[in-house]
Design a protein around this motif. Structure first.
Motif, mmCIF file in Angstrom:
data_model
loop_
_atom_site.group_PDB
_atom_site.id
_atom_site.type_symbol
_atom_site.label_atom_id
_atom_site.label_comp_id
_atom_site.label_asym_id
_atom_site.label_seq_id
_atom_site.Cartn_x
_atom_site.Cartn_y
_atom_site.Cartn_z
ATOM 1 N N GLN A 147 0.876 -1.398 0.171
ATOM 2 C CA GLN A 147 0.021 0.093 0.157
ATOM 3 C C GLN A 147 0.983 1.427 -0.084
ATOM 4 O OE1 GLN A 147 -2.589 -0.462 3.493
ATOM 5 N NE2 GLN A 147 -3.486 -2.473 2.610
ATOM 6 N N HIS A 148 2.176 1.222 0.768
ATOM 7 C CA HIS A 148 2.675 2.246 0.878
ATOM 8 C C HIS A 148 3.529 2.485 -0.696
ATOM 9 C CE1 HIS A 148 6.734 4.324 1.537
ATOM 10 N NE2 HIS A 148 6.286 5.055 2.369
ATOM 11 N N MET A 149 3.949 1.470 -1.263
ATOM 12 C CA MET A 149 4.591 1.617 -2.527
ATOM 13 C C MET A 149 3.443 2.220 -3.495
ATOM 14 S SD MET A 149 7.230 1.457 -4.308
ATOM 15 C CE MET A 149 7.555 1.907 -5.940
ATOM 16 N N THR A 150 2.258 2.105 -3.538
ATOM 17 C CA THR A 150 1.049 2.310 -4.137
ATOM 18 C C THR A 150 1.025 3.892 -3.901
ATOM 19 O OG1 THR A 150 -0.119 0.410 -4.303
ATOM 20 C CG2 THR A 150 -1.286 2.116 -4.988
ATOM 21 N N SER A 151 0.820 4.212 -2.845
ATOM 22 C CA SER A 151 1.032 5.959 -2.764
ATOM 23 C C SER A 151 2.111 6.509 -3.036
ATOM 24 C CB SER A 151 0.828 6.108 -1.114
ATOM 25 O OG SER A 151 -0.590 5.681 -0.812
ATOM 26 N N THR A 152 3.188 5.896 -2.973
ATOM 27 C CA THR A 152 4.599 6.379 -3.485
ATOM 28 C C THR A 152 4.517 6.437 -5.064
ATOM 29 O OG1 THR A 152 5.865 5.642 -1.572
ATOM 30 C CG2 THR A 152 7.031 5.935 -3.831
ATOM 31 N N GLU A 203 1.836 12.157 -0.264
ATOM 32 C CA GLU A 203 3.269 11.888 0.562
ATOM 33 C C GLU A 203 2.862 11.793 1.677
ATOM 34 O OE1 GLU A 203 6.478 12.861 2.518
ATOM 35 O OE2 GLU A 203 4.763 14.190 2.581
ATOM 36 N N ASN A 204 1.892 12.776 2.500
ATOM 37 C CA ASN A 204 1.246 12.574 4.054
ATOM 38 C C ASN A 204 0.674 11.176 4.108
ATOM 39 O OD1 ASN A 204 0.963 13.818 6.379
ATOM 40 N ND2 ASN A 204 -0.999 13.494 5.905
ATOM 41 N N GLU A 205 -0.051 10.339 3.197
ATOM 42 C CA GLU A 205 -0.702 9.218 3.545
ATOM 43 C C GLU A 205 0.418 8.243 3.252
ATOM 44 O OE1 GLU A 205 -3.302 8.903 0.159
ATOM 45 O OE2 GLU A 205 -4.874 10.103 0.952
ATOM 46 N N ALA A 206 1.599 8.369 2.434
ATOM 47 C CA ALA A 206 2.757 7.603 2.756
ATOM 48 C C ALA A 206 3.323 7.436 3.957
ATOM 49 C CB ALA A 206 3.368 7.840 1.426
ATOM 50 N N ASP A 207 3.647 8.849 4.490
ATOM 51 C CA ASP A 207 4.174 8.709 5.628
ATOM 52 C C ASP A 207 3.500 8.051 6.787
ATOM 53 O OD1 ASP A 207 6.491 10.229 5.158
ATOM 54 O OD2 ASP A 207 5.416 12.162 5.531
ATOM 55 N N LYS A 208 1.975 8.245 6.660
ATOM 56 C CA LYS A 208 1.365 7.376 7.771
ATOM 57 C C LYS A 208 1.443 5.815 7.540
ATOM 58 C CE LYS A 208 -1.928 11.092 8.104
ATOM 59 N NZ LYS A 208 -3.748 11.502 8.130
ATOM 60 N N LEU A 209 1.360 5.370 6.235
ATOM 61 C CA LEU A 209 1.519 4.326 6.071
ATOM 62 C C LEU A 209 2.989 3.421 6.559
ATOM 63 C CD1 LEU A 209 -0.155 3.903 2.390
ATOM 64 C CD2 LEU A 209 -0.751 2.494 4.391
ATOM 65 N N GLY A 256 11.713 2.565 3.707
ATOM 66 C CA GLY A 256 12.635 3.829 3.734
ATOM 67 C C GLY A 256 13.031 4.336 2.357
ATOM 68 N N VAL A 257 13.342 3.338 1.441
ATOM 69 C CA VAL A 257 13.892 3.515 0.107
ATOM 70 C C VAL A 257 12.536 4.302 -0.578
ATOM 71 C CG1 VAL A 257 14.831 2.929 -2.108
ATOM 72 C CG2 VAL A 257 15.712 2.059 0.102
ATOM 73 N N GLN A 258 11.320 3.175 -0.616
ATOM 74 C CA GLN A 258 9.987 3.532 -1.099
ATOM 75 C C GLN A 258 9.668 5.078 -0.722
ATOM 76 O OE1 GLN A 258 7.984 -0.665 -1.149
ATOM 77 N NE2 GLN A 258 7.302 0.706 -0.133
ATOM 78 N N ASN A 265 7.075 3.032 -11.877
ATOM 79 C CA ASN A 265 5.940 2.028 -12.080
ATOM 80 C C ASN A 265 6.570 0.652 -11.947
ATOM 81 O OD1 ASN A 265 3.867 4.111 -12.516
ATOM 82 N ND2 ASN A 265 4.180 4.152 -14.417
ATOM 83 N N GLN A 266 7.711 0.308 -12.685
ATOM 84 C CA GLN A 266 8.194 -0.994 -12.633
ATOM 85 C C GLN A 266 8.386 -1.436 -11.297
ATOM 86 O OE1 GLN A 266 8.089 -2.768 -15.156
ATOM 87 N NE2 GLN A 266 9.505 -4.493 -14.567
ATOM 88 N N ALA A 267 8.997 -0.476 -10.420
ATOM 89 C CA ALA A 267 9.415 -0.649 -9.026
ATOM 90 C C ALA A 267 8.111 -1.301 -8.436
ATOM 91 C CB ALA A 267 9.936 0.463 -8.397
ATOM 92 N N HIS A 268 6.967 -0.358 -8.675
ATOM 93 C CA HIS A 268 5.545 -0.788 -8.111
ATOM 94 C C HIS A 268 5.240 -2.431 -8.361
ATOM 95 C CE1 HIS A 268 1.333 -0.895 -7.891
ATOM 96 N NE2 HIS A 268 1.514 -0.206 -6.883
ATOM 97 N N ARG A 269 5.314 -2.456 -9.742
ATOM 98 C CA ARG A 269 5.171 -3.816 -10.280
ATOM 99 C C ARG A 269 5.910 -5.211 -9.394
ATOM 100 N NH1 ARG A 269 6.202 -1.495 -15.499
ATOM 101 N NH2 ARG A 269 4.174 -0.625 -16.183
ATOM 102 N N ALA A 270 7.091 -4.685 -9.305
ATOM 103 C CA ALA A 270 8.038 -5.837 -8.254
ATOM 104 C C ALA A 270 7.326 -5.805 -6.986
ATOM 105 C CB ALA A 270 9.205 -5.224 -8.564
ATOM 106 N N ILE A 271 7.085 -4.839 -6.222
ATOM 107 C CA ILE A 271 6.646 -4.869 -4.867
ATOM 108 C C ILE A 271 5.384 -5.391 -5.018
ATOM 109 C CG2 ILE A 271 5.975 -3.488 -3.024
ATOM 110 C CD1 ILE A 271 9.048 -3.726 -3.180
ATOM 111 N N ASP A 272 4.549 -5.474 -5.969
ATOM 112 C CA ASP A 272 3.233 -5.895 -6.077
ATOM 113 C C ASP A 272 3.354 -7.376 -6.042
ATOM 114 O OD1 ASP A 272 0.336 -5.110 -6.071
ATOM 115 O OD2 ASP A 272 0.163 -5.949 -8.050
#
Length: 225
Positions: free
Chosen positions: A20-25, A58-64, A90-92, A133-140
């Motif tokens: 979920q964090h990577m999706t917000s990112t 970005e704020n939502e990502a911080d909460k996640l 942290g990298v995300q 987007n590709q990083a998101h696919r990998a994390i998915d």
């Protein structure tokens, strides 16, 4: 993952909040396209709307990120080191921060992109976002990796995603060299302060792709455990 004994042991999936964090990112980075279009058009009211949307994500990502830190079990039964997963998040998070910084700086200074750079900047930003987007696919695929015990065909598939991620980041590096070379030739025609901040934006867009590649690198570390 309902049938996974690890899930039953921990109560909640330790992986879902990371995804979920990577999706917000990713969403933060994607909004930069609309922001940049508005900035190039000089529509700063529209640009401000997009900047606010990026800041909200970005704020939502911080909460996640905080949720991940609280939810990740400290038990030794975690299939991969907890520290590696926290490092991954942290990298995300750096990607979301960079998107916010790019929009904030450009909006605050109402930065104009020189006409000779507009097309190159669009292509350069698109490559950076494609890398995210590709990083998101990998994390998915992280939940599937957990389900498979980080073995078998799923590992091969994720490694192929990471290889493509590396190629995209390399293409972004080449695009950065090209756009910096064009800006160098324009320096004498532009106010020095504007040039300085243009280089800063170019660097930050490149960092979007670099951080996305680091997401893949962290994922590779998990695969190697």
């Amino acid at each position: 993952m309902a049938g996974n004994p690890l899930t039953n042991l921990f109560g909640k999936s330790p992986i879902a909040p990371i995804q979920q964090h990577m999706t917000s990112t990713r969403d933060c980075a994607q909004l930069l396209t609309q922001f940049m279009d508005a900035a190039v058009a000089g529509d700063w009211d529209q640009a401000k709307t997009h900047q606010k949307a990026i800041a909200k994500l970005e704020n939502e990502a911080d909460k996640l990120k905080k949720q991940v830190r609280l939810q990740l079990p400290k038990s030794l039964f975690l299939p991969v080191p907890r520290s590696d997963l926290l490092d991954l998040v942290g990298v995300q998070d750096h990607i979301a921060n960079l998107a916010k910084d790019i929009a904030g700086l450009m909006l605050g200074r109402q930065m104009e992109i020189p006409a000779k750079l507009v097309e190159l900047m669009g292509e350069y930003l698109k490559l950076a976002i494609d890398t995210v987007n590709q990083a998101h696919r990998a994390i998915d695929e992280l939940d599937e990796l957990l389900e498979s015990g980080f073995r078998g065909r799923e590992v091969d598939f994720v490694e192929s995603l990471i290889n493509e991620l590396d190629k995209l980041e390399h293409e972004n590096d080449k695009a950065q060299v090209k756009i910096r070379a064009v800006l160098f030739k324009l320096e004498a025609e532009l106010p020095p302060v504007n040039v300085m901040f243009l280089y800063k934006i170019i660097d930050w867009v490149g960092e979007l792709a670099n951080e996305a590649q680091k997401v893949g690198s962290r994922l590779q570390i998990l695969l190697a455990r």
